[in-house]
Design an enzyme around this catalytic site. Structure first.
Site, PDB file in Angstrom:
ATOM      1  N   ARG A 107      -6.489  11.638  -5.878  1.00 27.30           N
ATOM      2  CA  ARG A 107      -7.722  10.928  -5.797  1.00 27.30           C
ATOM      3  C   ARG A 107      -8.860  11.867  -5.734  1.00 27.30           C
ATOM      4  NH1 ARG A 107     -11.994   9.781  -3.274  1.00 27.30           N
ATOM      5  NH2 ARG A 107     -12.620   7.503  -2.842  1.00 27.30           N
ATOM      6  N   ARG A 124      -3.401   6.378   0.824  1.00 28.41           N
ATOM      7  CA  ARG A 124      -3.928   7.487   1.499  1.00 28.41           C
ATOM      8  C   ARG A 124      -3.108   8.250   2.586  1.00 28.41           C
ATOM      9  NH1 ARG A 124      -9.300   4.917   3.956  1.00 28.41           N
ATOM     10  NH2 ARG A 124      -7.894   3.305   4.028  1.00 28.41           N
ATOM     11  N   ASP A 174      -7.052  -2.348  -7.690  1.00 26.77           N
ATOM     12  CA  ASP A 174      -7.441  -3.117  -6.550  1.00 26.77           C
ATOM     13  C   ASP A 174      -8.109  -4.466  -6.955  1.00 26.77           C
ATOM     14  OD1 ASP A 174     -10.437  -3.695  -4.962  1.00 26.77           O
ATOM     15  OD2 ASP A 174      -9.293  -2.170  -4.060  1.00 26.77           O
ATOM     16  N   TYR A 197     -15.231 -11.944  -0.755  1.00 27.32           N
ATOM     17  CA  TYR A 197     -16.156 -11.038  -1.158  1.00 27.32           C
ATOM     18  C   TYR A 197     -17.226 -11.330  -2.178  1.00 27.32           C
ATOM     19  CZ  TYR A 197     -12.377  -7.915   1.038  1.00 27.32           C
ATOM     20  OH  TYR A 197     -11.294  -7.267   1.691  1.00 27.32           O
ATOM     21  N   ARG A 253       0.619  -1.300  -0.033  1.00 30.94           N
ATOM     22  CA  ARG A 253      -0.021  -0.062   0.008  1.00 30.94           C
ATOM     23  C   ARG A 253       1.081   1.174  -0.080  1.00 30.94           C
ATOM     24  NH1 ARG A 253      -4.148  -1.860   4.484  1.00 30.94           N
ATOM     25  NH2 ARG A 253      -5.198  -3.326   3.384  1.00 30.94           N
TER      26      ARG A 253
END
Length: 358
Positions: A40, A31, A77, A154, A27
């Protein structure tokens, strides 16, 4: 394609000599970086960022402008694959990813599409080609996918889950149906990773986020068996080099030996195991990647340096180690703390690679 100027990441994965331990962060494009948040915002949404090759390239390269790291990882992703299989991915505010059409019965499994990576996931392949061009040989590019079990979790749950009720319910009650689902996902992931390699990914990583929630028996049957099938079907030579494969099962430290038998080149390990113990168990069969607890980056620079030194000492002399966190960097970590970690790896790892130590 440009000649690779820094290949220590690929060399370490192949357990070849390096001058210092290579380092990157899961990652690393994310963020915690203000520049990522700005890009973003321009994209308008997370999926807008993922599906715009130019912006995906921009955020992939951002950590390399800030830190002297040894690899770039494609910004994407794991849920782009189920989305391309027809499930309708969307992101609910405060809830994370959701699917409009979860896969909860036989009809839904039968109806699953088989995505064409260049058609249905062309934006990912375009991003890979663009990133390789922009990297211009600075460092290697890592491609990735979620594992079949993680993606199936998921897909069956319709989003994130705490108790795995639906997916384990299907696995225990209808193992035949779960295997059919996993076979479909395995085919899609294999094609997806091979397309990333053809587009320019120089190593690939399979993220098995949820393998650690299974019993040993079920991990072997429903997670590892399918990852091994993917490994066996991957393009392993491209552009005149080996394309290494890293398997990472979060919470999977008890299964290292079995993972090493999958045909992968390296295993990612989380912080629940020491590197020394992991190395002692798998020997020279595979390289190891990891394994600093990401929460260490909330600590003082002195503590971060101490923990980096401890992790390097735990692995010990010689090649076959890629320094990383034991999972992704947390979104609220100060980027300067990540810089301290990376500088400490550079400073402390060189003696472990001197000729007398190999």
């Amino acid at each position: 394609m440009s000649e690779l100027q820094n290949d220590r990441f690929l060399r370490a994965l192949m357990r070849q000599p390096v001058d210092r331990t290579p380092v990157w962060m899961m990652r690393q494009a994310g963020r915690y970086l203000p520049e990522y948040r700005a890009t973003r915002a321009r994209a308008g949404s997370f999926m807008g960022l993922c599906t715009h090759p130019g912006l995906a390239c921009e955020v992939t390269l951002q950590p390399l402008e800030r830190f002297p790291i040894d690899a770039a990882i494609l910004f994407s992703d794991i849920l782009t694959v189920p989305d391309a299989m027809g499930l309708g991915l969307y992101f609910a505010e405060g809830e994370g990813p959701r699917f409009e059409r979860p896969v909860q019965d036989e009809a839904a499994v039968t109806a699953l599409g088989t995505p064409d990576p260049e058609e249905d996931l062309g934006y990912v392949m375009e991003a890979v080609r663009l990133i390789r061009r922009e990297l211009d040989g600075r460092v290697p590019l890592i491609g990735f996918s979620g594992s079949p079990w993680t993606l199936a979790t998921y897909m069956v749950e319709g989003g994130g889950t705490k108790n795995f009720a639906r997916v384990k319910g299907m696995m225990f009650d209808r193992p035949d149906l779960m295997h059919r689902l996993l076979e479909r996902v395995t085919g899609a992931v294999s094609a997806y990773l091979n397309a990333q390699i053809a587009a320019g990914a120089q190593a690939v990583m399979i993220f098995d986020t949820w393998g650690g929630v299974l019993t040993p028996r079920d991990y072997a049957a429903f997670s590892l068996a399918y990852m091994a099938r993917i490994v066996q079907g991957l393009t392993r030579e491209h552009e005149g080099r080996r394309v290494p494969v890293i398997l990472f099962t979060k919470g999977g430290g008890q299964w290292l030996e079995a993972m090493a038998g999958s045909g992968c080149d390296a295993i990612g390990i989380d912080w629940t195991l020491t590197l020394g113990e992991a190395r002692g168990r798998v020997g020279d069969r595979v390289a190891l990647q990891g394994n600093l607890d990401p929460s260490i980056l909330y600590a003082s620079p002195a503590r971060i340096r101490e923990e980096v030194a401890r992790a390097l000492a735990s692995f010990g002399p010689g090649s076959g180690h890629v320094f990383n966190l034991g999972h992704g960097i947390h979104p609220d970590v100060d980027p300067d703390r990540a810089a301290v970690m990376i500088e400490a790896v550079h400073e402390f790892s060189r003696p472990y690679h001197e000729t007398g130590h190999r």
